[in-house]
Write an enzyme that holds these catalytic residues in place. Sequence first.
Site, PDB file in Angstrom:
ATOM      1  N   CYS A   1     -70.421  55.494 -16.130  1.00 36.55           N
ATOM      2  CA  CYS A   1     -70.369  56.891 -16.556  1.00 36.55           C
ATOM      3  C   CYS A   1     -69.008  57.500 -16.213  1.00 36.55           C
ATOM      4  CB  CYS A   1     -71.490  57.669 -15.887  1.00 36.55           C
ATOM      5  SG  CYS A   1     -71.532  57.443 -14.120  1.00 36.55           S
TER       6      CYS A   1
ATOM      7  N   GLU B   1     -67.768  59.768 -25.670  1.00 39.66           N
ATOM      8  CA  GLU B   1     -67.931  58.652 -24.747  1.00 39.66           C
ATOM      9  C   GLU B   1     -68.140  57.359 -25.545  1.00 39.66           C
ATOM     10  OE1 GLU B   1     -71.660  58.290 -22.565  1.00 39.66           O
ATOM     11  OE2 GLU B   1     -70.505  58.021 -20.727  1.00 39.66           O
TER      12      GLU B   1
ATOM     13  N   LYS C   1     -89.011  54.559 -14.232  1.00 41.68           N
ATOM     14  CA  LYS C   1     -88.930  53.891 -15.530  1.00 41.68           C
ATOM     15  C   LYS C   1     -87.526  53.327 -15.702  1.00 41.68           C
ATOM     16  CE  LYS C   1     -87.894  54.470 -19.700  1.00 41.68           C
ATOM     17  NZ  LYS C   1     -87.357  53.134 -20.024  1.00 41.68           N
TER      18      LYS C   1
ATOM     19  N   GLU D   1     -77.947  63.326 -14.759  1.00 43.33           N
ATOM     20  CA  GLU D   1     -76.620  62.705 -14.573  1.00 43.33           C
ATOM     21  C   GLU D   1     -76.256  62.061 -15.895  1.00 43.33           C
ATOM     22  OE1 GLU D   1     -74.862  63.129 -12.023  1.00 43.33           O
ATOM     23  OE2 GLU D   1     -76.202  63.501 -10.335  1.00 43.33           O
TER      24      GLU D   1
END
Length: 496
Positions: free
Chosen positions: A287, A388, A178, A253
Amino acid sequence: MSASSRFRMFIDNEFVESASGEWFTTDNPFTGRPFAEVASANEEDVDRAVRSAHRAFNAPEWKGLTASQRGELLLRLADLIAAHVEELAVAEVRDNGKLISEMRAQIAYMPQWYRYYGGLANKVEGAHLPSDKKNTINFTRYEPLGVVAAIVPWNSPLLLLAWKLAPALAAGNTVVVKPSEFTSTSITPFMELVKDAGFPAGVVNVVTGTGPTVGAELVRHPLVRKVAFTGGETAGVAIAEAAGRRLIPATLELGGKSANVVFADANLDNAAKGVIGGIFAATGQTCVAGSRLLVQREIADEFIERLLAIARTARMGDPLSTDTQVGPVTTPVQLGKILRHIEDAKAEGARCVLGGGRAERPECGTGWFVEPTIFTDVTPQMRLAREEVFGPVLAIMPFDTDEEAVSLANSTDYGLAAGVWTSDLKRAHRMAEQLQAGSVWINTYRTSAPMSPFGGYKRSGLGREGGADAIKQYLQVKSVWIDLNDEYPSPFVMRL
Ligand code: NAD
């Protein structure tokens, strides 16, 4: 929208429309306008894709292949990717707005993951164990899990898929992918290559749609035996909870708030390039973005001047132009989130020394651009130091001693990566040991390779991708006992 700008799903080796016949639009981040429609899956499509993968998992065309034959298919796919770099790179840029120079390099390197796991497919070995039972043999075999759901984000769609698909297939699983609802078109030319490589029908399938609907449905499906996920923390936690209820493994992750630590003894030219690349490459949407700079106080002013000198000259504009150095952000939602972080940082007392808002330069047109932004006077308590941003925003904090650098670097909930810039070998080793991060880069940043494990400490994730051990995350071990004795002992006595 013309039929040619419609992107279908891939189920059982066919490109198919959704059961509902519905489509959703997808935008080009450089123009900020829709350029295509993507099939909108529902429960029925997810079920069809998972059943196709489940059938394929048990079919002789896949299950009957030797590990070497599976490896050959992966090597063939690697060759096909290498022959279609430009097409795939352009598709990625149109989807997510990353620079063509970066996407060309990323796609050109991507075959290495398929080659690495293609080569590893026939090197997974069980063991003959030294049994202490007389006349008994005990050995282990590694077996695939079944249908794997691979759920990927929008920042590096095909590369992050490779990190999952290559080990999952090498291990003998089948997969339902997906992609992110924001970047669902580059998977189409990629699936053409999967088909051409000769994978049997149903081994790799694709469903498209949003996370909370299609993604969640996939994780809930009773025939899915593992989830491999890259994305944000909110979705990661939802997936971990759903996988936990089903008692299936999930590799996660997730995000980061990585620190680049620059010591006074570093080569400052190299460190400045590393810090700039760490936060402004991919417009900060990686990331591992080095979104915190910890700089030793005695060189802080000089080093910040070096950074500003480079960052001020960054060319923004069309990501398809090889001259462009900073492209747009991928989604309008992300644009809003980054701008809110910038305003909050200003309100909390951080000092903005570069950028600090939406880029209104003529070369940015109608796209979703944010000026490369640098804040000083950041304290560890500020949101900018803890959360973040996933955008081109750097938070700078000074330190005096090695201990203070370690304590600041480790002071967030995340632990994905860290960079250290020093010419002192002992200090480099001490920092590598003390930093709580899945990757520590010394005098470099953002380096990765198929043979190297990648993943997060703390809230940056669970499990590792890359490296030989990662294939075990797609396998389960079975212990087999064979009794060679002629007579079976008393059934009422436990055999020790
Ligand atoms: P996201 O979490 O919003 O979405 C990622 C994927 O998960 C998408 O395909 C989405 O549709 C799907 N999804 C969302 N909610 C879901 C749910 N409840 N159930 C199942 N699927 C769901 O992330 P994003 O905004 O696409 O990507 C940015 C995030 O990804 C950042 O936090 C970044 O740090 C992280 N990321 C991590 C790594 C890594 O390797 N650690 C690499 C790249 C990006």
